[in-house]
Design a protein around this motif. Sequence first.
Motif, PDB file in Angstrom:
ATOM      1  N   PHE A  16      50.448  52.486  68.235  1.00 21.20           N
ATOM      2  CA  PHE A  16      50.986  51.225  67.728  1.00 21.20           C
ATOM      3  C   PHE A  16      49.866  50.313  67.229  1.00 21.20           C
ATOM      4  O   PHE A  16      49.988  49.653  66.200  1.00 21.20           O
ATOM      5  N   LEU A  17      48.766  50.287  67.954  1.00 18.76           N
ATOM      6  CA  LEU A  17      47.652  49.423  67.575  1.00 18.76           C
ATOM      7  C   LEU A  17      46.977  49.879  66.284  1.00 18.76           C
ATOM      8  O   LEU A  17      46.512  49.043  65.492  1.00 18.76           O
ATOM      9  N   ILE A  35      51.225  51.956  59.216  1.00 20.73           N
ATOM     10  CA  ILE A  35      52.595  51.956  58.714  1.00 20.73           C
ATOM     11  C   ILE A  35      53.578  51.509  59.789  1.00 20.73           C
ATOM     12  O   ILE A  35      54.382  50.600  59.588  1.00 20.73           O
ATOM     13  N   LYS A  36      53.512  52.138  60.958  1.00 20.92           N
ATOM     14  CA  LYS A  36      54.461  51.839  62.025  1.00 20.92           C
ATOM     15  C   LYS A  36      53.898  50.865  63.067  1.00 20.92           C
ATOM     16  O   LYS A  36      54.601  50.511  64.007  1.00 20.92           O
ATOM     17  N   GLY A  37      52.656  50.479  62.908  1.00 21.49           N
ATOM     18  CA  GLY A  37      52.034  49.600  63.897  1.00 21.49           C
ATOM     19  C   GLY A  37      51.225  48.490  63.247  1.00 21.49           C
ATOM     20  O   GLY A  37      51.523  48.032  62.141  1.00 21.49           O
ATOM     21  N   LEU A  38      50.164  48.087  63.928  1.00 26.58           N
ATOM     22  CA  LEU A  38      49.360  46.953  63.487  1.00 26.58           C
ATOM     23  C   LEU A  38      48.234  47.337  62.536  1.00 26.58           C
ATOM     24  O   LEU A  38      47.720  46.487  61.821  1.00 26.58           O
ATOM     25  N   GLY A  39      47.821  48.595  62.554  1.00 27.07           N
ATOM     26  CA  GLY A  39      46.762  49.041  61.653  1.00 27.07           C
ATOM     27  C   GLY A  39      45.404  48.440  61.954  1.00 27.07           C
ATOM     28  O   GLY A  39      44.601  48.203  61.051  1.00 27.07           O
ATOM     29  N   ILE A  40      45.107  48.207  63.224  1.00 29.91           N
ATOM     30  CA  ILE A  40      43.840  47.600  63.636  1.00 29.91           C
ATOM     31  C   ILE A  40      42.726  48.650  63.578  1.00 29.91           C
ATOM     32  O   ILE A  40      42.957  49.815  63.912  1.00 29.91           O
ATOM     33  N   PRO A  41      41.502  48.283  63.161  1.00 25.72           N
ATOM     34  CA  PRO A  41      40.379  49.234  63.204  1.00 25.72           C
ATOM     35  C   PRO A  41      40.214  49.824  64.602  1.00 25.72           C
ATOM     36  O   PRO A  41      40.458  49.156  65.610  1.00 25.72           O
ATOM     37  N   TYR A  42      39.743  51.057  64.650  1.00 26.70           N
ATOM     38  CA  TYR A  42      39.787  51.818  65.899  1.00 26.70           C
ATOM     39  C   TYR A  42      38.922  51.229  67.005  1.00 26.70           C
ATOM     40  O   TYR A  42      39.300  51.250  68.178  1.00 26.70           O
ATOM     41  N   GLY A  43      37.757  50.720  66.673  1.00 27.55           N
ATOM     42  CA  GLY A  43      36.915  50.112  67.707  1.00 27.55           C
ATOM     43  C   GLY A  43      37.573  48.887  68.318  1.00 27.55           C
ATOM     44  O   GLY A  43      37.581  48.716  69.548  1.00 27.55           O
ATOM     45  N   ILE A  44      38.152  48.033  67.466  1.00 27.02           N
ATOM     46  CA  ILE A  44      38.870  46.857  67.965  1.00 27.02           C
ATOM     47  C   ILE A  44      40.095  47.287  68.760  1.00 27.02           C
ATOM     48  O   ILE A  44      40.443  46.669  69.780  1.00 27.02           O
ATOM     49  N   ALA A  45      40.747  48.374  68.305  1.00 30.47           N
ATOM     50  CA  ALA A  45      41.936  48.877  69.016  1.00 30.47           C
ATOM     51  C   ALA A  45      41.584  49.325  70.433  1.00 30.47           C
ATOM     52  O   ALA A  45      42.370  49.125  71.366  1.00 30.47           O
ATOM     53  N   ILE A  46      40.408  49.938  70.608  1.00 31.44           N
ATOM     54  CA  ILE A  46      39.984  50.348  71.951  1.00 31.44           C
ATOM     55  C   ILE A  46      39.813  49.119  72.840  1.00 31.44           C
ATOM     56  O   ILE A  46      40.223  49.117  74.013  1.00 31.44           O
ATOM     57  N   ILE A  47      39.226  48.058  72.292  1.00 34.30           N
ATOM     58  CA  ILE A  47      39.040  46.828  73.063  1.00 34.30           C
ATOM     59  C   ILE A  47      40.397  46.229  73.443  1.00 34.30           C
ATOM     60  O   ILE A  47      40.623  45.836  74.598  1.00 34.30           O
TER      61      ILE A  47
END
Length: 604
Positions: A345-346, A350-362
């Motif tokens: 989701f993070l 398309i179905k989520g927020l599309g946050i960059p992966y490093g920020i998504a881990i945080i």
Amino acid sequence: MEEKKTDWKSMLGFALILGIVGFMLIRNQEENRVVEQSTEGTEVADEILSPVISVKEALSNTPVASQGEVLIFSNKLVAFKINTRGALINEALLKSFKTYDSLPVYLVKGGDHQFDLEFMTKDGRKVHTKDMIFTPTTSQNADNQVLSLKTDLGNGGFIEFRYELQPDDYMMDFNIRSQGLAQAANTSEEVALNWELQGYRRSKGMDNENRYTEVKFEYDGGSDDYTGQGENAEEEAEKITYIAYKQHFFSSILLTDTPFKSGLIESFNNFSANGEQDVLTKKFTSKVLLDYNGGELAYNMDWYFGPTDYDILEGYDRNLDEVVDLGWGIFGFVNEWAIRPLFSFLTDPIKGLGIPYGIAIILLTVCVRLVLSPVLYKSYLTQAKMKILKPEINKISEKYKDNAVKKQQETMKIQNEAGASPLSGCLPALLQMPVFFALFKFFPTAFELRQKSFLWADDLSSYDEVFSLPYKIPFYGDHVSLFPILASISIFFYMKMTTGQNMQAAQQPGMPNMKFIMYLSPVFMLVFFNNYASGLSLYYFVSNLITIGIMLVIKYVIIDKDKVLAKIEKAKAKPKKKKGRFASKMSQIMEQAQVQQEEKKKIK
């Protein structure tokens, strides 16, 4: 039903936490002449120069000189080269991916792949389809490309290998069937199918890649298993429905609608056997037995050549999601139903927020800590109160320094009066362990993190090298990763905050040396995570920072030190209540221990 063996290396990794391919693939030595035919995505020779040999000719004393012809068979995702000799896949190129050093990703290349049917003739001679020349024909089935290769058995008989490829799919239909085979073959003997594949390095961190390179297979109606990480590992199984040669982030999987009767599945760890080389990971071999059906072969199969991506594999509804190692038992459950959906989701644009992966881990780390905070609050509160009680406990230790039992009794008493019993914080800490181990499994196997950068880390699925070393340090490696250093520093301060109040008690006989553990755990983190996925170290670093922040807020904002001490004094002034049955029993046991201790002193 799922059967799992103990993965001792993963268990060792868990224990350590608790205490706290650059190679160009081999090319063909001979140039194969690529022949063309005007079929969309498929090129086949108009004229086959190599002779078609029959079973009798294959068994003759005349050596087979032909190397066969190469047929190109491809769609938008995968490009295959199939040789008419043995109807063998010589190449499988994944078009959308590159290795860590920007080379094409080949799951099959040159002589690293073998696929052969082995059966006995009526006169007791052994025949191999890998030695036989097949004649190709192509056709179109709706939008799918079809390539049929047949080898002549004489008298109108044949063995056919049929490939069917959809326009946008990693899965290829693959069928084996025969006609007239019963006239030449001894059908009382099973047919052996031999499949071999060599694994190559494709990631920067070969240690980490090889750790997740293994054979997974499904058998006996839905159970799954794996060969493990030994230098030589093998498993036998019956009613096998798929065999997956998993090379960390890419897999070659053979599936069958009709289960293979039985089979021997093996892997040989080239990297373990020869640590000097940095090219070969593991070699896989399988030998499975096929049954005749009315004297003929008839097996409908599928062949997957593609990424070890959980979402893609799960979409086939063939239990292939088990190829991705999410952990066993409750750890896999937490990953499948909580961690993966949240992370998708993070990051999904398309179905989520599309946050960059490093920020998504945080953000994932923050979400996990928020969800666990009600469970862990009691534990953090207890730790903060223990810090406040340290001067009182020190007085008790000094007063009863010659009487360990009495000292323990008084210490427990003052802790209970303050509502800071160490036991009250143990259960919440244990409840977070499934999430802790689930994330340990999630980050190294998350295909989404492959070649995704964050800050100085160019690949969150591999180590984040900040500079290389001129030599290799045992257990550590030949480079320095920064995220494990930061995680080690954060875990040191976390343990200093949580174990400082227990230092005195830890020195009692039979108790662990907490000061030693406080220094050892960060060292383990630093050494053993130097070669792990940097996304995992990033998670632990952020998680420790959040935990330290929560504990500081509890200590300086939530807890009133004067109220805690006043509560203790008030409890001392109250008349003693009658002890409950359990408390009385514990007191009796401790008094008996004290008597025994005094008697021992008298004897001495």
